[in-house]
Design a protein around this motif. Structure first.
Motif, mmCIF file in Angstrom:
data_model
loop_
_atom_site.group_PDB
_atom_site.id
_atom_site.type_symbol
_atom_site.label_atom_id
_atom_site.label_comp_id
_atom_site.label_asym_id
_atom_site.label_seq_id
_atom_site.Cartn_x
_atom_site.Cartn_y
_atom_site.Cartn_z
ATOM 1 N N VAL A 172 0.819 -1.215 0.000
ATOM 2 C CA VAL A 172 0.000 0.000 0.000
ATOM 3 C C VAL A 172 0.854 1.267 0.000
ATOM 4 C CG1 VAL A 172 -1.697 1.303 1.359
ATOM 5 C CG2 VAL A 172 -1.915 -1.173 1.148
ATOM 6 N N LYS A 173 2.034 1.186 0.611
ATOM 7 C CA LYS A 173 2.864 2.400 0.734
ATOM 8 C C LYS A 173 3.260 2.992 -0.616
ATOM 9 C CE LYS A 173 7.229 -0.135 1.045
ATOM 10 N NZ LYS A 173 8.350 -0.558 1.854
ATOM 11 N N THR A 174 3.144 2.199 -1.692
ATOM 12 C CA THR A 174 3.576 2.740 -2.993
ATOM 13 C C THR A 174 2.471 3.542 -3.685
ATOM 14 O OG1 THR A 174 3.019 0.678 -4.169
ATOM 15 C CG2 THR A 174 5.271 0.910 -3.375
ATOM 16 N N GLY A 175 1.248 3.569 -3.128
ATOM 17 C CA GLY A 175 0.203 4.403 -3.727
ATOM 18 C C GLY A 175 -1.143 3.712 -3.774
ATOM 19 N N THR A 176 -2.086 4.305 -4.529
ATOM 20 C CA THR A 176 -3.440 3.744 -4.577
ATOM 21 C C THR A 176 -3.545 2.603 -5.591
ATOM 22 O OG1 THR A 176 -4.025 5.495 -6.117
ATOM 23 C CG2 THR A 176 -4.603 5.854 -3.821
ATOM 24 N N THR A 177 -2.543 2.495 -6.472
ATOM 25 C CA THR A 177 -2.430 1.306 -7.326
ATOM 26 C C THR A 177 -0.989 0.826 -7.226
ATOM 27 O OG1 THR A 177 -1.746 2.568 -9.274
ATOM 28 C CG2 THR A 177 -4.117 2.206 -9.007
ATOM 29 N N CYS A 178 -0.701 -0.362 -7.778
ATOM 30 C CA CYS A 178 0.678 -0.850 -7.740
ATOM 31 C C CYS A 178 1.531 -0.041 -8.717
ATOM 32 C CB CYS A 178 0.736 -2.341 -8.066
ATOM 33 S SG CYS A 178 0.620 -2.715 -9.823
ATOM 34 N N ARG A 179 2.839 -0.141 -8.575
ATOM 35 C CA ARG A 179 3.734 0.680 -9.399
ATOM 36 C C ARG A 179 3.661 0.306 -10.881
ATOM 37 N NH1 ARG A 179 9.426 0.744 -7.812
ATOM 38 N NH2 ARG A 179 9.464 2.218 -9.524
ATOM 39 N N CYS A 181 0.916 -0.491 -12.444
ATOM 40 C CA CYS A 181 -0.281 0.213 -12.939
ATOM 41 C C CYS A 181 -0.104 1.727 -12.890
ATOM 42 C CB CYS A 181 -1.517 -0.229 -12.167
ATOM 43 S SG CYS A 181 -1.936 -1.951 -12.511
ATOM 44 N N GLN A 182 0.914 2.196 -12.182
ATOM 45 C CA GLN A 182 1.247 3.621 -12.195
ATOM 46 C C GLN A 182 2.104 3.985 -13.414
ATOM 47 O OE1 GLN A 182 2.991 4.980 -8.426
ATOM 48 N NE2 GLN A 182 1.598 3.635 -7.299
ATOM 49 N N GLY A 183 2.496 2.981 -14.196
ATOM 50 C CA GLY A 183 3.213 3.311 -15.427
ATOM 51 C C GLY A 183 4.605 2.721 -15.554
ATOM 52 N N GLU A 184 5.066 1.979 -14.552
ATOM 53 C CA GLU A 184 6.378 1.314 -14.657
ATOM 54 C C GLU A 184 6.218 0.125 -15.606
ATOM 55 O OE1 GLU A 184 9.389 2.062 -13.098
ATOM 56 O OE2 GLU A 184 10.273 0.357 -14.153
ATOM 57 N N VAL A 185 6.735 0.260 -16.820
ATOM 58 C CA VAL A 185 6.478 -0.739 -17.854
ATOM 59 C C VAL A 185 7.410 -1.940 -17.719
ATOM 60 C CG1 VAL A 185 6.436 -1.194 -20.334
ATOM 61 C CG2 VAL A 185 5.681 1.027 -19.465
ATOM 62 N N LEU A 186 6.819 -3.119 -17.545
ATOM 63 C CA LEU A 186 7.608 -4.347 -17.483
ATOM 64 C C LEU A 186 7.409 -5.190 -18.729
ATOM 65 C CD1 LEU A 186 6.933 -5.530 -13.805
ATOM 66 C CD2 LEU A 186 8.790 -4.106 -14.666
ATOM 67 N N TYR A 187 6.171 -5.113 -19.277
ATOM 68 C CA TYR A 187 5.811 -5.994 -20.397
ATOM 69 C C TYR A 187 5.176 -5.179 -21.510
ATOM 70 C CZ TYR A 187 6.362 -9.065 -16.398
ATOM 71 O OH TYR A 187 6.868 -9.683 -15.281
ATOM 72 N N CYS B 51 12.240 -10.595 -11.599
ATOM 73 C CA CYS B 51 11.520 -10.776 -10.340
ATOM 74 C C CYS B 51 10.939 -9.417 -9.951
ATOM 75 C CB CYS B 51 12.492 -11.298 -9.280
ATOM 76 S SG CYS B 51 11.703 -11.646 -7.703
ATOM 77 N N GLU B 52 9.654 -9.385 -9.594
ATOM 78 C CA GLU B 52 8.981 -8.101 -9.375
ATOM 79 C C GLU B 52 9.056 -7.594 -7.935
ATOM 80 O OE1 GLU B 52 5.143 -7.722 -11.251
ATOM 81 O OE2 GLU B 52 5.728 -9.001 -12.928
ATOM 82 N N THR B 53 9.806 -8.293 -7.090
ATOM 83 C CA THR B 53 10.026 -7.832 -5.716
ATOM 84 C C THR B 53 11.434 -8.228 -5.265
ATOM 85 O OG1 THR B 53 9.352 -8.059 -3.399
ATOM 86 C CG2 THR B 53 8.914 -9.927 -4.826
ATOM 87 N N PRO B 54 12.091 -7.370 -4.470
ATOM 88 C CA PRO B 54 13.402 -7.763 -3.935
ATOM 89 C C PRO B 54 13.283 -8.618 -2.672
ATOM 90 C CG PRO B 54 12.914 -5.494 -3.318
ATOM 91 C CD PRO B 54 11.738 -5.977 -4.135
ATOM 92 N N VAL B 77 13.113 -5.911 -10.165
ATOM 93 C CA VAL B 77 12.493 -4.582 -10.146
ATOM 94 C C VAL B 77 11.602 -4.516 -8.907
ATOM 95 C CG1 VAL B 77 12.528 -4.014 -12.613
ATOM 96 C CG2 VAL B 77 10.719 -5.468 -11.726
ATOM 97 N N ASP B 78 11.610 -3.378 -8.252
ATOM 98 C CA ASP B 78 10.869 -3.273 -6.994
ATOM 99 C C ASP B 78 9.466 -2.714 -7.236
ATOM 100 O OD1 ASP B 78 10.016 -3.187 -4.438
ATOM 101 O OD2 ASP B 78 11.496 -1.757 -3.721
ATOM 102 N N ILE B 79 8.638 -3.582 -7.832
ATOM 103 C CA ILE B 79 7.236 -3.245 -8.071
ATOM 104 C C ILE B 79 6.403 -3.662 -6.873
ATOM 105 C CG2 ILE B 79 5.221 -3.937 -9.504
ATOM 106 C CD1 ILE B 79 7.024 -2.086 -10.995
ATOM 107 N N GLY B 80 6.926 -4.623 -6.122
ATOM 108 C CA GLY B 80 6.229 -5.078 -4.926
ATOM 109 C C GLY B 80 5.179 -6.147 -5.195
ATOM 110 N N ARG B 81 5.143 -6.669 -6.432
ATOM 111 C CA ARG B 81 4.198 -7.758 -6.703
ATOM 112 C C ARG B 81 4.941 -9.086 -6.565
ATOM 113 N NH1 ARG B 81 0.953 -5.760 -12.109
ATOM 114 N NH2 ARG B 81 2.949 -6.403 -13.024
ATOM 115 N N PHE B 82 4.253 -10.092 -6.047
ATOM 116 C CA PHE B 82 4.881 -11.389 -5.799
ATOM 117 C C PHE B 82 4.807 -12.188 -7.096
ATOM 118 C CE2 PHE B 82 5.747 -15.320 -3.391
ATOM 119 C CZ PHE B 82 6.718 -14.848 -2.524
ATOM 120 N N ALA B 83 5.749 -11.905 -8.003
ATOM 121 C CA ALA B 83 5.695 -12.501 -9.342
ATOM 122 C C ALA B 83 7.085 -12.624 -9.944
ATOM 123 C CB ALA B 83 4.828 -11.628 -10.253
ATOM 124 N N ILE B 84 7.260 -13.666 -10.732
ATOM 125 C CA ILE B 84 8.501 -13.815 -11.509
ATOM 126 C C ILE B 84 8.143 -14.110 -12.963
ATOM 127 C CG2 ILE B 84 9.969 -14.697 -9.641
ATOM 128 C CD1 ILE B 84 9.493 -17.521 -10.966
#
Lengths: 188, 188
Positions: A172-179, A181-187, B51-54, B77-84
Motif C-alpha cells: 500500500v505504501k507505494t500508492g493507490t495502485t501498484c507501481r 499500474c502507475q506506469g512502470e512498464v515491465l511488459y 523478479c517483481e520484488t526484492p 524490479v521493486d514493483i512489490g508484486r509477488f511474481a517472476i
C-alpha cells in the motif's frame, strides 16, 4: 595453505562455478574481499553487507556469508565501485574492503581484466586466475567506516492490498495502485 | 510425490534454510512459482528471470535456476508484486507466474501470512508450511508475456577509470567522478 572463508581456493572456485555459472575472476577476488572483511569486522553476532556494485561481487557475498539478496542482509547500491562493507547490523559500524587499483602493477593480467584493457577473448584466463591466487589480499585495501543510516536496519514492508487496476497484491505504501499500474512498464 | 524443480519438498526446504537462513514461506511458494515457470517457459536454451520484488522471491530463483543477482541473469524490479517471469534471453518471450490472491480462500494461514493479517509471532508456522505444500501450484496464476526491451539483454559496463576524487576505479559512463563522490552518501 591459502583459504577463503575456510574453503581451499579449489573448493571456492568450484562453489563459484556451481552458483555463478563460470569461474568469474571477480568472484575469486570477491572471495578474498569477503574473507578480509570477515576477519576484520567489528565485534557483534549480527552483520549485514553493503555491496557497491551489482556486478559479480554480490555473488561472492551470497556464497560466503549468510547474507543474500532475498533475505535483505545483503544490500546493493549501484555506485560501480568494486567494494563491500561488512557492518554490525544495528550500529552500522563496519569494515570496507575494496580492490585497490594502485596495487595492480605487479599483476598485469588482473590490471588488464579490471580496466578492460584486453577483450575477454584475448585474456589469458589461467594467468589471470594464477595472479589472483598469488595476489590474494595484497591487492585489497581496508578501512573502518560507519554506514549511513539509510542502509542500516530493515525497512518494514507495511500493509498489503489488492491493486484495483490489475487485481494483484501490492504494498500500500507505494500508492493507490501498484507501481506497474502507475506506469512502470515491465511488459509489452 | 510433489517435487519442486526436481527436489522433494524436504530437500527444497533444507536448501532454503541453508541459503536463506530460515524456512521462509515465501521461498517455498517461490519454489512452486519457479517450478511452474520452468515447466511452461518458451523453447530456447538460454533464459533470464525478472523478479517483481526484492523480498524473499529472488532467493528462490537463485536457488533453483542458474540465474543469480551477481551474474546478471536475474533482474529485480521493486514493483512489490509477488511474481517472476522466466523469459528467453534475447526475444523477451516468457511466462509470468504470480501468487493469485483470489485463490487463497481455502488456505487461511497463507492468506494471513500474505496479507500480514497476523503478526509473525501469532502465525502457526507448521500450519502455514502445511497449507503451502497442500496448495502447491493451485494458488498461482500464469500468463504469457513479452518482457519490455529495457529488461532484455545485458547492459555493457563500458570503460573503467580512476575517480579523481576518491582514487578508486569506477565506470566512466556515470560521470567525471564516481557516484559516491557525486554525493551518493554511503558512509558518515
Amino acid at each position: 595453505m591459502t583459504t577463503i572463508c575456510g574453503y581451499s581456493t579449489d573448493e571456492c572456485l568450484a562453489r563459484v562455478v556451481k552458483f555463478h555459472g563460470h569461474p568469474a575472476p571477480g568472484l575469486l577476488i570477491g572471495g578474498f574481499m569477503v574473507d578480509m572483511a570477515m576477519r576484520n569486522k567489528p565485534a557483534g553476532e549480527f552483520f549485514d553487507v553493503l555491496c557497491e556494485t551489482p556486478v559479480c561481487l554480490p555473488d561472492a557475498v551470497q556464497l560466503l556469508t549468510p547474507c543474500t539478496y532475498g533475505n535483505g542482509w545483503l544490500k546493493v547500491v549501484d555506485i560501480g565501485r568494486f567494494a563491500i562493507t561488512v557492518f554490525e547490523k544495528y550500529s552500522g559500524k563496519g569494515v570496507r574492503v575494496h580492490l585497490d587499483a594502485s596495487k595492480l602493477d605487479d599483476y598485469p593480467e588482473i590490471k588488464n581484466w579490471f580496466f578492460k584493457l584486453k577483450r575477454k577473448e584475448e585474456q589469458d584466463r589461467d594467468k589471470l586466475i594464477g595472479e589472483i591466487l598469488a595476489a590474494g589480499p595484497r591487492i585489497l585495501g581496508a578501512s573502518s567506516v560507519l554506514v549511513d543510516a539509510k542502509h542500516v536496519g530493515k525497512k518494514k514492508g507495511g500493509p498489503t492490498a489488492i491493486c484495483p487496476k490489475c487485481g494483484e497484491a501490492y504494498p500500500v505504501k507505494t500508492g493507490t495502485t501498484c507501481r506497474a499500474c502507475q506506469g512502470e512498464v515491465l511488459y509489452k
